[in-house]
Design a protein around this motif. Structure first.
Motif, PDB file in Angstrom:
ATOM      1  N   SER A   5       0.832  -1.203   0.000  1.00  0.00           N
ATOM      2  CA  SER A   5       0.000   0.000   0.000  1.00  0.00           C
ATOM      3  C   SER A   5       0.865   1.250   0.000  1.00  0.00           C
ATOM      4  O   SER A   5       0.512   2.241  -0.639  1.00  0.00           O
ATOM      5  CB  SER A   5      -0.950   0.001   1.196  1.00  0.00           C
ATOM      6  OG  SER A   5      -0.222   0.098   2.405  1.00  0.00           O
ATOM      7  N   ASN A   6       2.024   1.199   0.678  1.00  0.00           N
ATOM      8  CA  ASN A   6       2.936   2.348   0.650  1.00  0.00           C
ATOM      9  C   ASN A   6       3.496   2.542  -0.752  1.00  0.00           C
ATOM     10  O   ASN A   6       3.611   3.669  -1.227  1.00  0.00           O
ATOM     11  CB  ASN A   6       4.079   2.165   1.645  1.00  0.00           C
ATOM     12  CG  ASN A   6       3.648   2.425   3.071  1.00  0.00           C
ATOM     13  OD1 ASN A   6       2.629   3.039   3.316  1.00  0.00           O
ATOM     14  ND2 ASN A   6       4.430   1.937   4.006  1.00  0.00           N
ATOM     15  N   ARG A   7       3.848   1.453  -1.420  1.00  0.00           N
ATOM     16  CA  ARG A   7       4.362   1.563  -2.793  1.00  0.00           C
ATOM     17  C   ARG A   7       3.298   2.134  -3.714  1.00  0.00           C
ATOM     18  O   ARG A   7       3.586   2.957  -4.579  1.00  0.00           O
ATOM     19  CB  ARG A   7       4.824   0.202  -3.292  1.00  0.00           C
ATOM     20  CG  ARG A   7       6.135  -0.239  -2.690  1.00  0.00           C
ATOM     21  CD  ARG A   7       6.670  -1.517  -3.335  1.00  0.00           C
ATOM     22  NE  ARG A   7       7.855  -1.965  -2.652  1.00  0.00           N
ATOM     23  CZ  ARG A   7       7.897  -2.952  -1.774  1.00  0.00           C
ATOM     24  NH1 ARG A   7       6.807  -3.625  -1.476  1.00  0.00           N
ATOM     25  NH2 ARG A   7       9.030  -3.287  -1.189  1.00  0.00           N
ATOM     26  N   ASP A   8       2.049   1.675  -3.541  1.00  0.00           N
ATOM     27  CA  ASP A   8       0.949   2.192  -4.354  1.00  0.00           C
ATOM     28  C   ASP A   8       0.755   3.682  -4.106  1.00  0.00           C
ATOM     29  O   ASP A   8       0.544   4.456  -5.040  1.00  0.00           O
ATOM     30  CB  ASP A   8      -0.349   1.449  -4.048  1.00  0.00           C
ATOM     31  CG  ASP A   8      -0.305  -0.007  -4.502  1.00  0.00           C
ATOM     32  OD1 ASP A   8       0.573  -0.347  -5.335  1.00  0.00           O
ATOM     33  OD2 ASP A   8      -1.146  -0.790  -4.023  1.00  0.00           O
ATOM     34  N   GLU A   9       0.828   4.086  -2.836  1.00  0.00           N
ATOM     35  CA  GLU A   9       0.667   5.494  -2.508  1.00  0.00           C
ATOM     36  C   GLU A   9       1.810   6.321  -3.092  1.00  0.00           C
ATOM     37  O   GLU A   9       1.595   7.398  -3.637  1.00  0.00           O
ATOM     38  CB  GLU A   9       0.609   5.693  -0.992  1.00  0.00           C
ATOM     39  CG  GLU A   9       0.368   7.128  -0.592  1.00  0.00           C
ATOM     40  CD  GLU A   9       0.237   7.322   0.899  1.00  0.00           C
ATOM     41  OE1 GLU A   9       0.139   8.473   1.325  1.00  0.00           O
ATOM     42  OE2 GLU A   9       0.234   6.322   1.641  1.00  0.00           O
ATOM     43  N   ILE A  10       3.025   5.805  -3.034  1.00  0.00           N
ATOM     44  CA  ILE A  10       4.174   6.516  -3.611  1.00  0.00           C
ATOM     45  C   ILE A  10       4.004   6.659  -5.110  1.00  0.00           C
ATOM     46  O   ILE A  10       4.241   7.722  -5.676  1.00  0.00           O
ATOM     47  CB  ILE A  10       5.496   5.802  -3.251  1.00  0.00           C
ATOM     48  CG1 ILE A  10       5.798   5.995  -1.749  1.00  0.00           C
ATOM     49  CG2 ILE A  10       6.653   6.325  -4.085  1.00  0.00           C
ATOM     50  CD1 ILE A  10       6.936   5.137  -1.244  1.00  0.00           C
ATOM     51  N   ALA A  12       1.189   6.707  -6.754  1.00  0.00           N
ATOM     52  CA  ALA A  12       0.116   7.682  -6.987  1.00  0.00           C
ATOM     53  C   ALA A  12       0.626   9.102  -6.763  1.00  0.00           C
ATOM     54  O   ALA A  12       0.282  10.017  -7.521  1.00  0.00           O
ATOM     55  CB  ALA A  12      -1.070   7.385  -6.069  1.00  0.00           C
ATOM     56  N   LEU A  13       1.443   9.294  -5.742  1.00  0.00           N
ATOM     57  CA  LEU A  13       1.987  10.625  -5.482  1.00  0.00           C
ATOM     58  C   LEU A  13       2.934  11.058  -6.597  1.00  0.00           C
ATOM     59  O   LEU A  13       2.947  12.236  -6.975  1.00  0.00           O
ATOM     60  CB  LEU A  13       2.699  10.647  -4.125  1.00  0.00           C
ATOM     61  CG  LEU A  13       1.779  10.558  -2.913  1.00  0.00           C
ATOM     62  CD1 LEU A  13       2.606  10.380  -1.645  1.00  0.00           C
ATOM     63  CD2 LEU A  13       0.898  11.779  -2.800  1.00  0.00           C
ATOM     64  N   GLU A  16       0.776  12.195  -9.355  1.00  0.00           N
ATOM     65  CA  GLU A  16       0.188  13.491  -9.012  1.00  0.00           C
ATOM     66  C   GLU A  16       1.211  14.600  -9.188  1.00  0.00           C
ATOM     67  O   GLU A  16       0.912  15.660  -9.744  1.00  0.00           O
ATOM     68  CB  GLU A  16      -0.321  13.468  -7.570  1.00  0.00           C
ATOM     69  CG  GLU A  16      -0.988  14.748  -7.133  1.00  0.00           C
ATOM     70  CD  GLU A  16      -1.484  14.709  -5.696  1.00  0.00           C
ATOM     71  OE1 GLU A  16      -1.885  15.757  -5.194  1.00  0.00           O
ATOM     72  OE2 GLU A  16      -1.463  13.634  -5.076  1.00  0.00           O
ATOM     73  N   ARG A 115       4.120  14.559   1.075  1.00  0.00           N
ATOM     74  CA  ARG A 115       3.415  13.295   1.330  1.00  0.00           C
ATOM     75  C   ARG A 115       4.218  12.120   0.777  1.00  0.00           C
ATOM     76  O   ARG A 115       4.295  11.070   1.397  1.00  0.00           O
ATOM     77  CB  ARG A 115       2.011  13.324   0.716  1.00  0.00           C
ATOM     78  CG  ARG A 115       1.045  14.227   1.426  1.00  0.00           C
ATOM     79  CD  ARG A 115      -0.400  14.003   0.988  1.00  0.00           C
ATOM     80  NE  ARG A 115      -0.600  14.024  -0.438  1.00  0.00           N
ATOM     81  CZ  ARG A 115      -0.895  15.087  -1.169  1.00  0.00           C
ATOM     82  NH1 ARG A 115      -1.009  16.263  -0.575  1.00  0.00           N
ATOM     83  NH2 ARG A 115      -1.076  14.992  -2.466  1.00  0.00           N
ATOM     84  N   ARG A 116       4.827  12.305  -0.404  1.00  0.00           N
ATOM     85  CA  ARG A 116       5.636  11.239  -0.995  1.00  0.00           C
ATOM     86  C   ARG A 116       6.840  10.925  -0.120  1.00  0.00           C
ATOM     87  O   ARG A 116       7.138   9.764   0.148  1.00  0.00           O
ATOM     88  CB  ARG A 116       6.101  11.622  -2.392  1.00  0.00           C
ATOM     89  CG  ARG A 116       6.833  10.468  -3.072  1.00  0.00           C
ATOM     90  CD  ARG A 116       7.491  10.867  -4.328  1.00  0.00           C
ATOM     91  NE  ARG A 116       8.836  11.319  -3.965  1.00  0.00           N
ATOM     92  CZ  ARG A 116       9.632  12.000  -4.743  1.00  0.00           C
ATOM     93  NH1 ARG A 116       9.233  12.371  -5.913  1.00  0.00           N
ATOM     94  NH2 ARG A 116      10.817  12.349  -4.337  1.00  0.00           N
ATOM     95  N   ALA A 119       5.694   9.064   2.887  1.00  0.00           N
ATOM     96  CA  ALA A 119       5.343   7.682   2.553  1.00  0.00           C
ATOM     97  C   ALA A 119       6.599   6.849   2.298  1.00  0.00           C
ATOM     98  O   ALA A 119       6.666   5.682   2.699  1.00  0.00           O
ATOM     99  CB  ALA A 119       4.421   7.654   1.335  1.00  0.00           C
TER     100      ALA A 119
END
Length: 158
Positions: A5-10, A12-13, A16, A115-116, A119
């Motif tokens: 989930s952290n990799r996915d969030e990174i 996505a960031l 973005e 945020r990146r 994360a």
């Protein structure tokens, strides 16, 4: 799993941030066109920032001289020609609006970068913790097998 989930969030960031950089560049270009620094036309392709380095851009602070150097667009049939003062005021309002949008985009980009990095730090800590736990589990498994062997030897002696 937390790492996934952290990799996915990174990821996505990063997407973005890339979108914000593209918007930022387009706003800079549009603002440059309004100020007369860039030729009008299709957008100039933006260079892709490297993974570890995102470029900061300086805001445009020079006054708008575009209206003084360019004639207004020809009027559309059936419409009145706007006065030069009204056209200048409209362009200055548009320039100010673009500068505000640019500033908001840059703030959003900075927030996304923060945020990146948060994360990524959390992912690093989670990875280190996982490795520590794996080593502990391997150590405990080795001790359990050694203890089991000692227990069987004692039972054979008795």
């Amino acid at each position: 799993m937390a790492g996934s989930s952290n990799r996915d969030e990174i990821a996505a960031l990063r997407k973005e941030i890339s979108a914000l950089l593209t918007t930022n560049g387009q706003l800079h270009q549009h603002l440059g066109q309004l100020n007369g620094y860039l030729p009008a036309g299709p957008p100039i392709p933006l260079p892709r920032p490297s993974e570890g380095h995102l470029q900061d851009r300086e805001p445009v602070t020079e006054p708008c001289h575009w209206a003084a150097n360019h004639s207004a667009a020809p009027p559309v049939a059936g419409t009145s020609t706007p006065s030069p003062a009204a056209a200048l005021a409209a362009m200055l309002r548009e320039r100010d609006d673009l500068q505000q949008r640019l500033q908001a985009t840059e703030l959003a980009r900075c927030a996304a970068q923060q945020r990146r990095s948060t994360a990524e730090a959390a992912l690093q800590r989670a990875t280190e913790d996982l490795e520590r736990q794996r080593k502990l589990m391997a150590s405990l498994a080795a001790q359990d097998s050694a203890n089991e062997a000692d227990l069987l030897r004692q039972q054979l002696r008795e």
